[in-house]
Each structure stands twice: as structure tokens, then as C-alpha cells.
Scaffold this motif. Sequence first.
Motif, PDB file in Angstrom:
ATOM      1  N   LEU A  67     -30.571  35.045  15.223  1.00 31.53           N
ATOM      2  CA  LEU A  67     -29.891  33.935  15.880  1.00 31.53           C
ATOM      3  C   LEU A  67     -30.865  33.129  16.738  1.00 31.53           C
ATOM      4  O   LEU A  67     -30.809  31.893  16.759  1.00 31.53           O
ATOM      5  CB  LEU A  67     -28.736  34.463  16.728  1.00 31.53           C
ATOM      6  N   ALA A  68     -31.792  33.810  17.406  1.00 30.40           N
ATOM      7  CA  ALA A  68     -32.799  33.118  18.218  1.00 30.40           C
ATOM      8  C   ALA A  68     -33.691  32.239  17.345  1.00 30.40           C
ATOM      9  O   ALA A  68     -34.030  31.113  17.727  1.00 30.40           O
ATOM     10  CB  ALA A  68     -33.627  34.127  19.007  1.00 30.40           C
ATOM     11  N   VAL A  69     -34.070  32.739  16.182  1.00 31.47           N
ATOM     12  CA  VAL A  69     -34.880  31.932  15.261  1.00 31.47           C
ATOM     13  C   VAL A  69     -34.113  30.688  14.836  1.00 31.47           C
ATOM     14  O   VAL A  69     -34.671  29.586  14.780  1.00 31.47           O
ATOM     15  CB  VAL A  69     -35.313  32.775  14.041  1.00 31.47           C
ATOM     16  N   VAL A  73     -23.119  33.686  10.031  1.00 32.92           N
ATOM     17  CA  VAL A  73     -22.749  34.680   9.016  1.00 32.92           C
ATOM     18  C   VAL A  73     -24.008  35.202   8.318  1.00 32.92           C
ATOM     19  O   VAL A  73     -24.153  36.404   8.085  1.00 32.92           O
ATOM     20  CB  VAL A  73     -21.748  34.094   7.996  1.00 32.92           C
ATOM     21  N   VAL A  74     -24.944  34.295   8.000  1.00 37.11           N
ATOM     22  CA  VAL A  74     -26.201  34.703   7.373  1.00 37.11           C
ATOM     23  C   VAL A  74     -26.963  35.646   8.304  1.00 37.11           C
ATOM     24  O   VAL A  74     -27.573  36.620   7.864  1.00 37.11           O
ATOM     25  CB  VAL A  74     -27.051  33.468   7.000  1.00 37.11           C
ATOM     26  N   ALA A  75     -26.917  35.386   9.605  1.00 34.45           N
ATOM     27  CA  ALA A  75     -27.598  36.254  10.568  1.00 34.45           C
ATOM     28  C   ALA A  75     -26.927  37.608  10.664  1.00 34.45           C
ATOM     29  O   ALA A  75     -27.585  38.627  10.911  1.00 34.45           O
ATOM     30  CB  ALA A  75     -27.620  35.583  11.948  1.00 34.45           C
ATOM     31  N   VAL A  76     -25.625  37.656  10.446  1.00 34.51           N
ATOM     32  CA  VAL A  76     -24.873  38.905  10.575  1.00 34.51           C
ATOM     33  C   VAL A  76     -24.989  39.777   9.320  1.00 34.51           C
ATOM     34  O   VAL A  76     -24.942  41.007   9.404  1.00 34.51           O
ATOM     35  CB  VAL A  76     -23.390  38.601  10.890  1.00 34.51           C
ATOM     36  N   ILE A  95     -27.235  42.935   9.219  1.00 36.99           N
ATOM     37  CA  ILE A  95     -26.738  43.958  10.129  1.00 36.99           C
ATOM     38  C   ILE A  95     -25.532  44.656   9.529  1.00 36.99           C
ATOM     39  O   ILE A  95     -25.417  45.885   9.575  1.00 36.99           O
ATOM     40  CB  ILE A  95     -26.388  43.323  11.497  1.00 36.99           C
ATOM     41  N   VAL A  96     -24.630  43.884   8.934  1.00 39.19           N
ATOM     42  CA  VAL A  96     -23.444  44.471   8.306  1.00 39.19           C
ATOM     43  C   VAL A  96     -23.844  45.398   7.168  1.00 39.19           C
ATOM     44  O   VAL A  96     -23.328  46.513   7.045  1.00 39.19           O
ATOM     45  CB  VAL A  96     -22.483  43.362   7.817  1.00 39.19           C
ATOM     46  N   LEU A  97     -24.791  44.964   6.339  1.00 39.41           N
ATOM     47  CA  LEU A  97     -25.250  45.823   5.243  1.00 39.41           C
ATOM     48  C   LEU A  97     -25.875  47.107   5.778  1.00 39.41           C
ATOM     49  O   LEU A  97     -25.639  48.189   5.241  1.00 39.41           O
ATOM     50  CB  LEU A  97     -26.229  45.063   4.353  1.00 39.41           C
TER      51      LEU A  97
END
Length: 146
Positions: A17-19, A38-41, A44-46
Motif C-alpha cells: 500500500l505504501a508503494v 485488493v491487489v495489495a491484499v 496476504i490472503v493467499l
Amino acid sequence: MESVNITISAGAFLAILAVLVLFRAKNSKYEVRPTDIVVAVLPIVLFLLVTGKIQKFEFGEFKIESAFVKASTSSIASQVTPLRGLPSEPVRIDPKLGVAEIPHLIERKTEGLLFRLGHGGYWGPAIEEYLVSLVKYPFLRYSITV
């Protein structure tokens, strides 16, 4: 261990998210949208799905279930047929020596020619003579370098 996994997941999310936010600050035409979050999450979800921390993730029509976590703990013995013996044939392998050994290799029908890295006893024209002489015969099939 669980708190470490959650910390790693949260840290990865914040880093991604910072990037995205830094990219937005440098390029005013770029806008951080919910799809970017969503792309950032997703990584982590995987990660959490694979480690078994969460069992299901749903976002609108998008749904991921950790069925593979259950499958990884189940026995597969009934799904596997054990091999009887090795499904291979022995191969006659001889090392590359001096060119005087070429007739002996032909006589023994050498299927694999063995070269050793770092041996230091190889000379280009001798290797060429080996290969030119041996490829005339159908039994030489492998050049092995170890």
C-alpha cells in the motif's frame, strides 16, 4: 508463530500500500483505487489461505477457498499405485579418457560418455575426435557432465 504470520501479512500489506501511495505522490495522474487495495491484499490472503489461518475469502463474486489445505492433510495412499521396480534401463557409462580408448568404447558399446568438470585433462581436438568417432554408432546416446 501465529502472531508472526499475522505481523508478516500486515507488514506486506502496508508495504504494498505504501508503494502505491508513493507512486500516487510522484505521479499525480495515478489514483489509488479500491482495486489497487485488493491487489495489495491478494498476496496476504493467499499466504493466510496456504498456512490455514483463514478458510475462505470472498469479495463480491470473487471467492477463494482453502480446499487444498484440507487436501494436503488427507491421505493419498488410495490414489497412488506403488511402482514395482524402477521404470528405467541401465546405461553403460564410460569416462572420456585418451583418444586411444575410443576403440575400446566402441567395442563396449558405450551409451554414455562421462565428462568431469574441473578435471583439466580435456583438449578440444581430442573431444572432437571422440564425438566424431562415437556418433557414427547408434549406441552412444548421452553426454554426461558432472
